[in-house]
Design a protein around this motif. Structure first.
Motif, PDB file in Angstrom:
ATOM      1  N   ARG A 176       0.753  -1.183   0.042  1.00 18.42           N
ATOM      2  CA  ARG A 176       0.056   0.024   0.166  1.00 18.42           C
ATOM      3  C   ARG A 176       0.913   1.087   0.029  1.00 18.42           C
ATOM      4  N   ALA A 177       1.770   1.302   0.744  1.00 24.01           N
ATOM      5  CA  ALA A 177       2.827   2.623   0.901  1.00 24.01           C
ATOM      6  C   ALA A 177       3.413   2.757  -0.448  1.00 24.01           C
ATOM      7  N   LEU A 178       3.813   1.639  -1.075  1.00 24.50           N
ATOM      8  CA  LEU A 178       4.807   1.678  -2.547  1.00 24.50           C
ATOM      9  C   LEU A 178       3.583   2.094  -3.378  1.00 24.50           C
ATOM     10  N   ASP A 179       2.200   1.885  -3.416  1.00 21.16           N
ATOM     11  CA  ASP A 179       1.328   2.193  -4.389  1.00 21.16           C
ATOM     12  C   ASP A 179       0.855   3.732  -4.242  1.00 21.16           C
ATOM     13  N   GLU A 180       0.875   4.102  -2.842  1.00 23.13           N
ATOM     14  CA  GLU A 180       0.199   5.449  -2.439  1.00 23.13           C
ATOM     15  C   GLU A 180       1.432   6.375  -1.957  1.00 23.13           C
ATOM     16  N   ASN A 181       2.558   6.123  -2.200  1.00 27.50           N
ATOM     17  CA  ASN A 181       3.708   6.851  -2.048  1.00 27.50           C
ATOM     18  C   ASN A 181       3.776   7.165  -0.515  1.00 27.50           C
ATOM     19  N   ALA A 182       3.635   6.472   0.298  1.00 31.74           N
ATOM     20  CA  ALA A 182       3.265   6.771   1.756  1.00 31.74           C
ATOM     21  C   ALA A 182       4.637   6.465   2.538  1.00 31.74           C
ATOM     22  N   PHE A 183       5.616   6.221   2.084  1.00 31.45           N
ATOM     23  CA  PHE A 183       7.117   6.275   2.769  1.00 31.45           C
ATOM     24  C   PHE A 183       7.481   7.790   2.884  1.00 31.45           C
ATOM     25  N   ARG A 184       8.009   7.753   3.945  1.00 30.45           N
ATOM     26  CA  ARG A 184       8.707   9.125   4.283  1.00 30.45           C
ATOM     27  C   ARG A 184      10.324   9.115   4.587  1.00 30.45           C
ATOM     28  N   LEU A 185      11.015   9.900   4.061  1.00 34.05           N
ATOM     29  CA  LEU A 185      12.658  10.052   4.155  1.00 34.05           C
ATOM     30  C   LEU A 185      12.959  10.887   5.572  1.00 34.05           C
ATOM     31  N   TYR A 186      13.739  10.403   6.347  1.00 34.65           N
ATOM     32  CA  TYR A 186      14.153  11.128   7.549  1.00 34.65           C
ATOM     33  C   TYR A 186      15.806  10.898   7.309  1.00 34.65           C
ATOM     34  N   ALA A 187      16.355  11.778   8.027  1.00 35.43           N
ATOM     35  CA  ALA A 187      17.990  11.494   7.975  1.00 35.43           C
ATOM     36  C   ALA A 187      18.522  12.018   9.498  1.00 35.43           C
ATOM     37  N   GLN A 188      19.729  11.400   9.592  1.00 36.24           N
ATOM     38  CA  GLN A 188      20.502  11.554  10.888  1.00 36.24           C
ATOM     39  C   GLN A 188      21.769  11.837  10.509  1.00 36.24           C
ATOM     40  N   PRO A 189      22.363  12.837  11.424  1.00 38.53           N
ATOM     41  CA  PRO A 189      23.783  13.391  10.906  1.00 38.53           C
ATOM     42  C   PRO A 189      24.883  12.290  11.318  1.00 38.53           C
ATOM     43  N   ILE A 190      25.895  12.347  10.520  1.00 36.77           N
ATOM     44  CA  ILE A 190      27.061  11.588  11.071  1.00 36.77           C
ATOM     45  C   ILE A 190      28.514  12.715  11.041  1.00 36.77           C
ATOM     46  N   VAL A 191      28.771  12.980  12.167  1.00 34.25           N
ATOM     47  CA  VAL A 191      29.599  14.299  12.399  1.00 34.25           C
ATOM     48  C   VAL A 191      31.136  13.534  12.310  1.00 34.25           C
ATOM     49  N   PRO A 192      32.043  14.313  12.127  1.00 27.83           N
ATOM     50  CA  PRO A 192      33.627  13.956  12.097  1.00 27.83           C
ATOM     51  C   PRO A 192      34.091  14.023  13.553  1.00 27.83           C
ATOM     52  N   LEU A 193      35.069  13.354  14.001  1.00 27.14           N
ATOM     53  CA  LEU A 193      35.366  13.481  15.388  1.00 27.14           C
ATOM     54  C   LEU A 193      37.044  13.784  15.498  1.00 27.14           C
ATOM     55  N   GLN A 194      37.624  13.715  14.271  1.00 27.06           N
ATOM     56  CA  GLN A 194      39.048  13.949  14.212  1.00 27.06           C
ATOM     57  C   GLN A 194      39.525  15.340  13.466  1.00 27.06           C
ATOM     58  N   LYS A 195      38.793  15.544  12.613  1.00 28.09           N
ATOM     59  CA  LYS A 195      39.229  16.807  12.095  1.00 28.09           C
ATOM     60  C   LYS A 195      37.827  17.789  11.701  1.00 28.09           C
ATOM     61  N   GLU A 196      38.261  19.187  11.332  1.00 33.62           N
ATOM     62  CA  GLU A 196      37.037  19.823  11.023  1.00 33.62           C
ATOM     63  C   GLU A 196      36.551  19.573   9.401  1.00 33.62           C
ATOM     64  N   GLN A 197      35.428  19.014   9.056  1.00 32.15           N
ATOM     65  CA  GLN A 197      34.683  18.970   7.754  1.00 32.15           C
ATOM     66  C   GLN A 197      33.439  18.979   7.769  1.00 32.15           C
ATOM     67  N   LYS A 198      32.712  18.921   6.732  1.00 31.35           N
ATOM     68  CA  LYS A 198      31.242  18.790   6.493  1.00 31.35           C
ATOM     69  C   LYS A 198      30.779  17.776   7.111  1.00 31.35           C
ATOM     70  N   ILE A 199      29.554  17.859   7.586  1.00 27.83           N
ATOM     71  CA  ILE A 199      28.532  16.787   8.214  1.00 27.83           C
ATOM     72  C   ILE A 199      28.071  16.053   7.099  1.00 27.83           C
ATOM     73  N   GLY A 200      28.050  14.614   7.379  1.00 33.25           N
ATOM     74  CA  GLY A 200      27.205  13.845   6.402  1.00 33.25           C
ATOM     75  C   GLY A 200      25.811  13.358   7.043  1.00 33.25           C
ATOM     76  N   TYR A 201      24.978  12.602   6.328  1.00 35.02           N
ATOM     77  CA  TYR A 201      23.698  12.217   6.890  1.00 35.02           C
ATOM     78  C   TYR A 201      23.500  10.776   6.348  1.00 35.02           C
ATOM     79  N   GLU A 202      22.910  10.038   7.182  1.00 35.12           N
ATOM     80  CA  GLU A 202      22.179   8.850   6.591  1.00 35.12           C
ATOM     81  C   GLU A 202      20.829   9.201   6.447  1.00 35.12           C
ATOM     82  N   ILE A 203      20.395   8.519   5.310  1.00 36.34           N
ATOM     83  CA  ILE A 203      18.927   8.652   4.841  1.00 36.34           C
ATOM     84  C   ILE A 203      18.293   7.259   5.693  1.00 36.34           C
TER      85      ILE A 203
END
Length: 910
Positions: A664-691
């Motif tokens: 049903r969710a596939l037919d009705e497009n009822a899934f939703r995308l969330y994201a959680q950050p992945i932060v660097p610990l050793q050096k300054e750089q941009k943040i990544g995210y896991e979908i």
């Protein structure tokens, strides 16, 4: 004696004149009837052909205004207009009646109407001034010829009732203008008068023969002649009037070929004024050699004749001309010129050409055409009939169409056929006939009655189409639609239909049946070891083994893969269990051999009862599926009977319900995308995210993947979910590409089932190559256990996408049995340390050592590391000290809707 002889001469002349007049009257009457019969036949032919020109199933129940778009209606109008353009028919159209209103559903238009740009939308156009007699055609469904007057003119029309395949009654009609009919009759009348004049001219030689006798008593008659001179002048004026108004062109020419007199019709035919025609010498002016030859024949004393295409020399008019040149002699018998008769038959020739084309069309028709009399005796067949049946025209002429009867067609069909035809209606149907060779064939036929101008049925015409091959293909398609192509068993859809019927029977008659689901244990081993050809052969052998143990009325199907379904009709549960046990016993003796390999085959089976308490086919299939996989979970090679209180079955049934929710969710497009950050610990750089993925329930509740992903894996729906996530993630990134400068990458999770999916791999490659998102921003995560279980496929999958610039992370690393041994065979970029080690690193030295060792091995192999499930700041500080590159968990942020990460304040530490 002379007087008596003269009287006899005059009597003979009078009889001759009376005979000529009577013949002309008779001929005109006969021609009148013929013209009307021809017109009525043309009307019927045009009306009957109209539905064949319109789209298939054009007339159907439930027709409503607006069903047909204006451009489609205009196309229908143009087709009908082109059809009648080469005939005398002015309009063809179709009518329906709703309530008390008659509507046009299609109609042709005249050339004038088309050129005038008149509104040509005819579909559901109300026929406001329809003749009331048309209602009688709808009422009694009988064909009628009517003379009607409406907004379009004064016509003779035919109205033929028809019935569409689904039962809609409608009328097909054709019109011809009354004025056109009258013109044809007048032309014939004037032509006959002209012929009469010519016949009377033939009397001159007779009169001259007896002129000597007349001279002897001329003096005696001189007074009488003077008295009748005025009458003769009057007659001459009358004859001149007839000639002047004749529908054919008359002209007189002298012995030199010079025209001395013409009538009005001749000037119309030539297309030039009379003063420019009279006085010209035909021998000098004419250019058509055939016409010159005909003229010379008349000047030599013979009647000259010409017929064919002609262009007038004066008016330059093109026409199809019939011309006669009749020589005239004076009283001495000397030729002194002749009379020419010109008749422009262009329109008649066009009609003749049309009839010839129609005749050729019938002769060359791809359908067999048969015409019979009222008793079914064959009067005509076209060559296609011979091609189909093997009978020549001579062999069937005069015989009844029953010689094709094979005995395979029911008597009811023939009864319905004759009842329909004798009521004046068209019949459609299918016969199973026999050829001359004895071979049977299927023919689809349309049989229509042919009526005369009185509306009486005189003949029947049948159009026959050999549909034998189409029936064979249809039967094959039906079989393919309902059967599994590998084993020849019923497929899932047809089995479900049979099951639904059986359940309905159980409800009505309280009957008892058993549904069985069989799954082959460890079937994947055969496919992986020997290939799919071996697996297919084993399925065929196993299906034959099981079929041998079933009764003729039991239903056996292969829904797909390595699964089988049985419906044991009118069987007890004990009987069904015994049959499955027999099959299992036989399988113990069965060995499947493929080349040098030898395999034992075992099955797991689930049973459930089908009786008046069974709710539905879907529910029964869910129950038996649950029972079968409960048997597999219990150790395989066993039978499990469904019990709705069984705990394991309740879990399995929950999987089925989640599988339905996922679809049903596939037919009705009822899934939703969330994201959680992945932060660097050793050096300054941009943040990544896991979908991450969430499911929006029908109640509006957001559901985490732990609830539904096990069911997705169980029922092989995971690749479909992966495709949805990849497609929507890339679309989201493309849409927001200008707002992702603060993000290093987005990680997308892939299931183990997707690693061997070449179609999904191709989809990902095309999406990245054709999209605006740079490949280095895309990262894929696969679990360690999935990668090891599909090592070869995982290697191909990873290398293919890494070549584009994508990166890969190995998720849940450390949970496998041989993690380090396989790691060197997987070209990944990052290791995600399993959270079960990370969660206790502050209190468990072993977990801390595992994290440390994974981090060190990863670095040695040139990989970065990510610690997941980081739930406190202290854990994050310890991981940083240990040298782990990235951290992910609630200590940094909970998963949030993906649009939130576009904001600069999206990252919230907890």
């Amino acid at each position: 004696m002379t007087f008596k002889t003269t009287n006899k001469v005059y009597l003979a002349v009078l009889i001759y004149i009376v005979w000529v007049v009577l013949y002309v009257v008779w001929d005109y009457s006969h021609e009148h009837e013929r013209i009307y019969q021809q017109i009525d036949n043309d009307l019927i032919s045009s009306a009957v052909a109209t539905p064949l020109i319109l789209p298939k199933h054009f007339h159907h129940k439930g027709m409503q205004p607006g069903d047909v778009m204006p451009e489609e209606d205009l196309d229908n109008t143009l087709k009908l207009s082109r059809f009648v353009r080469s005939s005398n028919i002015i309009y063809v159209y179709t009518l329906i009646k709703e309530d008390d209103t008659i509507f046009f559903t299609s109609s042709s238009s005249t050339v004038t109407e088309l050129q005038a740009g008149k509104n040509l939308y005819n579909y559901f156009l109300p026929y406001d001034d329809a003749d009331p007699r048309i209602n009688l055609v709808f009422a009694d469904q009988k064909q009628r010829f009517l003379e009607i007057t409406d907004a379009w003119g004064h016509f003779r029309s035919v109205f033929i009732p028809r019935t569409s395949p689904d039962g809609l009654q409608y009328i097909t009609a054709a019109d011809i203008e009354i004025s056109q009919i009258q013109t044809q009759l007048n032309q014939r009348l004037i032509q006959q008068i002209g012929v009469t004049v010519i016949f009377l001219l033939f009397l001159l030689p007779i009169l001259w023969t007896f002129s000597s006798a007349q001279r002897r008593w001329a003096k005696d008659l001189e007074a009488s002649v003077r008295e009748r001179t005025e009458e003769l002048h009057s007659s001459k004026a009358f004859l001149s009037s007839i000639i002047e108004h004749s529908p054919v062109g008359f002209f007189h020419y002298d012995q030199h070929g010079t025209i001395s007199m013409i009538n009005q019709r001749f000037t119309d035919i030539i297309g030039a004024p009379s003063d420019s025609i009279v006085g010209i010498n035909l021998l000098e002016k004419l250019t058509n050699e055939d016409v010159i030859d005909a003229l010379n024949e008349s000047l030599q004393g013979d009647v000259g004749y010409f017929e064919g295409p002609y262009v007038s020399i004066m008016g330059h008019r093109s026409m199809h001309l019939i011309a006669e040149f009749v020589p005239l002699r004076d009283k001495m018998g000397v030729l002194n010129g002749g009379v020419g008769v010109f008749n422009d038959v262009t329109e008649q020739q066009a009609t003749t050409d049309t009839l010839k084309k129609l005749s050729r069309a019938v002769e060359q028709s791809p359908s067999a055409v048969v015409i019979t009399d009222l008793n079914g005796n064959i009067e005509y067949v076209n060559p296609r009939f011979t091609d189909i049946t093997g009978y020549t025209a001579d062999e069937v002429m005069g015989k009844t169409s029953r010689l094709l009867n094979s005995g395979e067609t029911s008597k009811e069909v023939y009864h319905d056929l004759w009842k329909t035809l004798l009521s004046g209606q068209e019949w459609r149907g299918v016969f199973h006939n026999k050829k001359k060779s004895g071979e049977l064939y299927w023919t689809e036929e349309i049989i229509s009655p042919i009526t005369n101008n009185l509306g009486q049925i005189t003949h029947f015409v049948a159009l026959q189409e050999d549909v034998t091959e189409a029936r064979r293909i249809s039967d094959e398609i039906d079989f393919q639609t309902t059967h599994d192509p590998l084993t020849g068993l019923l497929n899932r859809q047809q089995f479900e239909n049979e099951l639904a019927q059986t359940i309905e029977h159980a409800h009505q008659h309280h009957s008892h049946h058993v549904l069985c689901f069989i799954d082959i244990d460890q079937f994947k081993i055969i496919n992986d070891t020997c290939g799919h050809m071996a697996g297919d052969d084993m399925l065929r052998q196993l299906s034959n083994l099981i079929r041998d143990k079933l009764r003729s009325h039991d239903i056996f199907a292969r829904p797909g893969g390595d699964e089988f379904l049985l419906l044991l009709k009118n069987a007890s549960l004990a009987r069904a269990e015994h049959i499955i046990q027999v099959i299992m016993t036989d399988l113990k003796q069965f060995r499947f051999q493929w080349e040098d390999h030898n395999f034992t085959v075992e099955i797991s089976a689930g049973l459930t009862i089908i009786d008046q308490n069974t709710d539905s086919a879907v529910g029964a299939l869910q129950d038996v599926d649950t029972a079968c996989y409960t048997a597999k979970d219990a150790g395989r090679n066993r039978i499990h009977i469904y019990n709705d209180q069984d705990e394991q079955q309740l879990i399995r049934k929950g999987y089925i319900q989640w599988a339905s929710e996922i679809h049903r969710a596939l037919d009705e497009n009822a899934f939703r995308l969330y994201a959680q950050p992945i932060v660097p610990l050793q050096k300054e750089q941009k943040i990544g995210y896991e979908i991450l993925l969430r499911l929006l329930s029908e109640q509006g509740e957001i559901i985490a993947p732990d609830a539904f992903l096990p069911a997705a894996e169980r029922y092989n729906i995971a690749p479909q979910i992966d495709r949805w996530v990849i497609r929507n993630s890339l679309q989201w990134m493309a849409k927001n590409i200008d707002n992702l400068e603060h993000i290093s990458s987005l990680a997308i999770n892939l299931s183990g089932q997707s690693l061997g999916d070449d179609a999904l791999l191709g989809f990902i490659i095309r999406s990245i190559q054709q999209g605006p998102v740079p490949a280095h921003m895309i990262k894929f995560e696969i679990t360690e256990t999935a990668a090891i279980a599909n090592l070869k496929n995982a290697q191909i999958f990873i290398r293919s996408l890494k070549n584009l610039g994508c990166r890969f992370a190995l998720d849940d690393f450390g949970s496998g049995l041989s993690s380090f041994a396989y790691l060197k065979n997987l070209p990944v970029d990052l290791l995600k340390i399993d959270g079960m080690f990370v969660r206790n690193i502050l209190i468990d030295p072993i977990d801390e050592a595992m994290v440390r060792s994974i981090n060190e091995v990863g670095h040695i192999m040139g990989m970065e590391t990510i610690a997941e499930f980081v739930e406190t700041d202290a854990m994050m500080e310890r991981l940083k000290t240990m040298g782990v590159d990235y951290a992910q968990g609630y200590a940094i942020s909970r998963p949030v809707p993906i649009d939130t990460i576009l904001e600069s304040t999206a990252l919230t530490t907890v």
